[in-house]
Design an enzyme around this catalytic site. Structure first.
Site, mmCIF file in Angstrom:
data_model
loop_
_atom_site.group_PDB
_atom_site.id
_atom_site.type_symbol
_atom_site.label_atom_id
_atom_site.label_comp_id
_atom_site.label_asym_id
_atom_site.label_seq_id
_atom_site.Cartn_x
_atom_site.Cartn_y
_atom_site.Cartn_z
ATOM 1 N N ASN A 49 30.913 78.948 55.000
ATOM 2 C CA ASN A 49 29.518 79.368 54.917
ATOM 3 C C ASN A 49 28.996 79.775 56.289
ATOM 4 O OD1 ASN A 49 29.670 76.587 55.506
ATOM 5 N ND2 ASN A 49 27.643 76.163 54.676
ATOM 6 N N GLU A 51 25.289 80.542 57.963
ATOM 7 C CA GLU A 51 23.835 80.479 57.747
ATOM 8 C C GLU A 51 23.096 81.398 58.720
ATOM 9 O OE1 GLU A 51 22.919 76.276 57.690
ATOM 10 O OE2 GLU A 51 23.897 76.062 55.727
ATOM 11 N N CYS A 60 27.292 81.921 51.385
ATOM 12 C CA CYS A 60 28.164 80.829 50.947
ATOM 13 C C CYS A 60 29.609 81.124 51.357
ATOM 14 C CB CYS A 60 28.105 80.679 49.424
ATOM 15 S SG CYS A 60 26.627 79.850 48.825
ATOM 16 N N GLU A 62 32.113 81.221 49.555
ATOM 17 C CA GLU A 62 32.760 82.097 48.574
ATOM 18 C C GLU A 62 32.487 83.571 48.873
ATOM 19 O OE1 GLU A 62 30.982 79.421 48.055
ATOM 20 O OE2 GLU A 62 31.795 78.182 46.446
ATOM 21 N N CYS A 93 28.384 76.901 43.756
ATOM 22 C CA CYS A 93 27.026 77.088 43.213
ATOM 23 C C CYS A 93 27.063 78.154 42.120
ATOM 24 C CB CYS A 93 26.050 77.453 44.328
ATOM 25 S SG CYS A 93 26.180 79.163 44.885
HETATM 26 N N1 THU Z 1 27.246 76.509 49.981
HETATM 27 C C1 THU Z 1 28.421 77.214 49.918
HETATM 28 O O1 THU Z 1 28.921 77.723 50.935
HETATM 29 N N2 THU Z 1 29.024 77.341 48.706
HETATM 30 C C2 THU Z 1 28.589 76.739 47.562
HETATM 31 O O2 THU Z 1 29.120 77.013 46.499
HETATM 32 C C3 THU Z 1 27.492 75.779 47.632
HETATM 33 C C4 THU Z 1 26.614 75.917 48.822
HETATM 34 C C5 THU Z 1 26.573 76.415 51.278
HETATM 35 C C6 THU Z 1 25.333 77.259 51.389
HETATM 36 C C7 THU Z 1 24.578 76.563 52.505
HETATM 37 O O3 THU Z 1 25.021 77.088 53.739
HETATM 38 C C8 THU Z 1 25.022 75.102 52.379
HETATM 39 O O4 THU Z 1 26.153 75.089 51.538
HETATM 40 C C9 THU Z 1 23.959 74.186 51.782
HETATM 41 O O5 THU Z 1 23.486 74.668 50.569
#
Ligand code: THU
Length: 134
Positions: A49, A51, A60, A62, A93
């Site tokens: 991920n 941000e 994310c 993925e 998610c």
């Molecule tokens: N996150 C992911 O990278 N993949 C997921 O499927 C769930 C959430 C990340 C997004 C964000 O940077 C952190 O987790 C908290 O939500």
């Protein structure tokens, strides 16, 4: 369910996901995530991920994974693992389930905290490319 993949290969996917998780950029949530998947041709692709100060723009793990998939030649995802900061399995998610559906379809096998399941089980009645041609 072993889903036809050797345990050593699942472990390799977990390790690759953990390595990616270690490179996550998650200063706002403090929640690093790594993802790795096997491609039908034997490649392994991964992502972490990333941000942003504009919180809603977070990518994310993925997102990075499917981008790497496409940038390295495309193909179909067959097996997928996502890990959290402790290295344990994490469910993707909702948005990422849809991303994975595009490149893995209902048969993609995911390792989750509840065991190995298909994407059909995690995203029932999915909307996909096939609907656009009806
Ligand atoms: N996150 C992911 O990278 N993949 C997921 O499927 C769930 C959430 C990340 C997004 C964000 O940077 C952190 O987790 C908290 O939500």
């Amino acid at each position: 369910m072993t889903s036809g993949l050797a345990e050593a290969d699942w472990e390799r996917l977990r390790e690759t996901a953990r390595e990616a998780m270690g490179r996550a950029y998650a200063p706002y949530s403090g929640f690093p995530v790594g993802a790795a998947a096997l491609v039908e041709d034997g490649r392994v692709v991964s992502g972490c991920n990333v941000e942003n100060a504009s919180f809603g723009l977070a990518l994310c793990a993925e997102c990075g994974l499917v981008s790497q998939l496409q940038a390295t030649g495309g193909g179909r995802l067959t097996h997928f693992v996502c890990v959290d900061g402790s290295g344990g399995p994490l469910v993707p998610c909702g948005r990422c389930r849809q991303l994975l559906y595009e490149f893995g379809g209902p048969e993609l096998v995911l390792e989750t905290p509840a065991g190995r399941v298909t994407l059909a089980e995690m995203l029932p009645q999915a909307f996909g490319p096939e609907h656009l041609t009806k």
